[in-house]
Scaffold this motif. Sequence first.
Motif, PDB file in Angstrom:
ATOM      1  N   TRP A  11      47.391  43.809  37.672  1.00 49.39           N
ATOM      2  CA  TRP A  11      46.072  42.814  39.147  1.00 49.39           C
ATOM      3  C   TRP A  11      47.323  42.414  39.626  1.00 49.39           C
ATOM      4  O   TRP A  11      48.378  42.217  39.340  1.00 49.39           O
ATOM      5  CB  TRP A  11      45.450  41.871  38.539  1.00 49.39           C
ATOM      6  CG  TRP A  11      46.127  41.009  37.706  1.00 49.39           C
ATOM      7  CD1 TRP A  11      46.227  40.067  37.501  1.00 49.39           C
ATOM      8  CD2 TRP A  11      45.815  40.821  36.389  1.00 49.39           C
ATOM      9  NE1 TRP A  11      46.772  39.421  36.740  1.00 49.39           N
ATOM     10  CE2 TRP A  11      46.729  39.915  35.857  1.00 49.39           C
ATOM     11  CE3 TRP A  11      45.764  42.382  35.350  1.00 49.39           C
ATOM     12  CZ2 TRP A  11      46.826  39.502  33.375  1.00 49.39           C
ATOM     13  CZ3 TRP A  11      45.814  41.648  33.631  1.00 49.39           C
ATOM     14  CH2 TRP A  11      47.206  40.619  33.424  1.00 49.39           C
ATOM     15  N   TYR A  63      41.335  48.265  43.390  1.00 43.73           N
ATOM     16  CA  TYR A  63      41.909  47.703  44.016  1.00 43.73           C
ATOM     17  C   TYR A  63      41.679  48.817  45.834  1.00 43.73           C
ATOM     18  O   TYR A  63      41.694  49.790  45.540  1.00 43.73           O
ATOM     19  CB  TYR A  63      43.243  46.553  44.396  1.00 43.73           C
ATOM     20  CG  TYR A  63      43.538  46.283  44.017  1.00 43.73           C
ATOM     21  CD1 TYR A  63      43.122  44.962  44.021  1.00 43.73           C
ATOM     22  CD2 TYR A  63      43.831  46.388  42.081  1.00 43.73           C
ATOM     23  CE1 TYR A  63      43.524  43.586  43.319  1.00 43.73           C
ATOM     24  CE2 TYR A  63      44.207  44.954  42.037  1.00 43.73           C
ATOM     25  CZ  TYR A  63      44.200  43.742  42.057  1.00 43.73           C
ATOM     26  OH  TYR A  63      43.861  42.593  41.304  1.00 43.73           O
ATOM     27  N   TRP A  73      45.332  44.403  49.644  1.00 39.77           N
ATOM     28  CA  TRP A  73      44.728  45.408  48.895  1.00 39.77           C
ATOM     29  C   TRP A  73      43.257  44.382  48.628  1.00 39.77           C
ATOM     30  O   TRP A  73      43.666  42.641  48.300  1.00 39.77           O
ATOM     31  CB  TRP A  73      45.441  44.395  47.473  1.00 39.77           C
ATOM     32  CG  TRP A  73      46.585  45.785  46.945  1.00 39.77           C
ATOM     33  CD1 TRP A  73      48.177  45.501  47.077  1.00 39.77           C
ATOM     34  CD2 TRP A  73      46.421  47.399  47.245  1.00 39.77           C
ATOM     35  NE1 TRP A  73      48.452  47.114  47.308  1.00 39.77           N
ATOM     36  CE2 TRP A  73      47.374  47.850  47.055  1.00 39.77           C
ATOM     37  CE3 TRP A  73      45.167  47.912  47.379  1.00 39.77           C
ATOM     38  CZ2 TRP A  73      47.748  49.496  47.124  1.00 39.77           C
ATOM     39  CZ3 TRP A  73      45.487  49.393  47.417  1.00 39.77           C
ATOM     40  CH2 TRP A  73      46.413  49.892  47.315  1.00 39.77           C
ATOM     41  N   GLU A  74      42.274  44.707  48.719  1.00 33.57           N
ATOM     42  CA  GLU A  74      41.084  44.065  48.005  1.00 33.57           C
ATOM     43  C   GLU A  74      40.417  44.349  46.517  1.00 33.57           C
ATOM     44  O   GLU A  74      39.987  45.693  46.134  1.00 33.57           O
ATOM     45  CB  GLU A  74      40.014  44.155  48.808  1.00 33.57           C
ATOM     46  CG  GLU A  74      40.292  44.123  49.795  1.00 33.57           C
ATOM     47  CD  GLU A  74      39.490  44.209  51.537  1.00 33.57           C
ATOM     48  OE1 GLU A  74      38.399  44.898  51.501  1.00 33.57           O
ATOM     49  OE2 GLU A  74      39.505  43.937  52.990  1.00 33.57           O
ATOM     50  N   GLU A  75      40.148  43.528  46.030  1.00 34.01           N
ATOM     51  CA  GLU A  75      39.852  43.666  44.038  1.00 34.01           C
ATOM     52  C   GLU A  75      38.592  43.850  44.302  1.00 34.01           C
ATOM     53  O   GLU A  75      37.201  43.152  44.828  1.00 34.01           O
ATOM     54  CB  GLU A  75      40.148  42.552  43.168  1.00 34.01           C
ATOM     55  CG  GLU A  75      39.669  42.569  41.254  1.00 34.01           C
ATOM     56  CD  GLU A  75      40.386  41.748  41.332  1.00 34.01           C
ATOM     57  OE1 GLU A  75      39.861  41.113  39.678  1.00 34.01           O
ATOM     58  OE2 GLU A  75      40.547  40.404  40.872  1.00 34.01           O
TER      59      GLU A  75
END
Length: 585
Positions: A44, A208, A215-217
């Motif tokens: 992550w 992601y 990057w967007e989780e």
Amino acid sequence: MADRFAAVDALAEGFQRRGTQPGMAYGIVEAGRLVHAGGLGEQWLGGPVPGAGTVFRIASMTKSFTAAAVLALRDGGQLALDDPAEQFVPELRGLARPTPDSPRVSVRHLLTMTAGFPTDDPWGDRQQGLPLAEFSAFLAAGPSFAWAPGTRFEYSNLGYAILGRVITAVSGQAYPDFVRDRLLRPLGLAGSGFEAAEFDASHLARGYRQGPGGWEELTPDGCGAFAPMGGVFSCVADLARWVGGFAGAFPPGEPGAGGAHPLARATRREMQLPQVGLVPPAVERLPGDPAAGGPESYGFGLFVEEHPVHGRIISHSGGYPGFGSNMCWHPGTGIGAIVLANGTYAPAPVLAARLLTAMIGPAPPARAAGRAAAYPAAPAGPWPATLAAQREANKLLYRWNDARADRLFSENVALDEPYPERRQRIGLVRERIGVFGEDRKRPPEFDSPAHCRWWLRGDHGTVQAEIKLTPERDPRVQSLTLAVPPAPGSPLAQTLESLISLLNGGARDWPSAIPVSVQVDTSLLLRQFRMAAAWAGRCHPGAFRAGNGERSTSVELDGETARLVLAVVVDAAGHLRQADLTLRP
């Protein structure tokens, strides 16, 4: 062997540098066990490097577990593959057939993706957590058919979701419980399951997507009605055992050869046999292209390729919001490769195929068994709903309206790419080709009744638009894509122009005007470009087919004797990262 492992690591490092995921894990299987593994990037953002025990969502690789569960029930005499699915799923009993002479959908149709349902990626990916009661209501209302059952392969998540209902009806257990009891626990796959909450957070990779700001989780959906098509979480270490069980089923021999397994060796081989041929791709490799594959078929939950050099290769990919994965193996040697990545639809199959080739090494040409079935005729025509959706999509592309978009799209569309990003993409197209309208000189194309590809022409160019519809009774648009041309003078545009000049100029050496990333094999590219030039003659650019216009683009090239497609990817520095030439009809 050490040299091959070093080559595998180098390929993985080059793939990670492409930036299609924050992190990845990979492994090599031989003689039924994991012999090499590695990880790169981040589990992550800001987290540790993934490893063989890191758990990823494996998405459609789940289908091999579902198929194995169905065949286990078949082996136990609890069902037959040619049983009508409605025998186990009563909501299907009133299903209207697409033609008066169509057979009822069978378990075999569902397993081989020949039930007649239209392709449902990416809509199906967003149905993962659908409650069973809502799925029952969906089935009772009746899905849509693109084909008569048994006449054509078309990839279907819906079909595998229905298989989950079949498994529950026959076994008396919820689908996840049956898979755990019959497959996961007997094989010791402790790092595999169906819910993120089953795993220690420190062992779980987060998914992601690449947004405008980086990057967007993404939060994974829970385990629902569509879990049989893509709900499994697993890791390289567990999947090595799963792959080893299939690769170890060859050659035929003693039933217990290769160790204990909950599925008979003969059944594992059966899953890897061609059951139905895949329709040839709309774009084909150039004759003699070393990147060209062989005929492809679908078995039971697995793809079967007859590679022109290595012979039969078995595989399945997984693409899902937040994840991309692949497992592939070569039954002739028992060698396999696994790649798990935590970026949306990360192109794991590309790397896995390269890892497998690096491990197998050069081999003499193998006799291909050929496709399992003749290709069916081209589709008779699109659904009326497809034509109506194309008209509505055109209105959106000319003047975006959120309310109209909500009426046209299924829920996944705004999740896959939010509306503001879609509006920005349309604005870029308008800036680069001018005010556009549908190209009336080039008719739309339909790969399936639920699919449409068409072209938008402006004063400064032409771009491709494409939609796919859901398998719902009242279909909606599950995917709208629009090619964005490169900005004039941008590194991508300059690289594209230079590559077309290279193709037409017949250069023997790589031009210094085209800087490349370290992983690009310029000698191989030169050979491919010379081969394409000999095949097509002098080419000039046409419509843009795909790409975001910043790092990637794909353009049609009209040659004197053939038509090509040139796909180009550059890195952040503007260096060529990938170039691919293919034939188009």
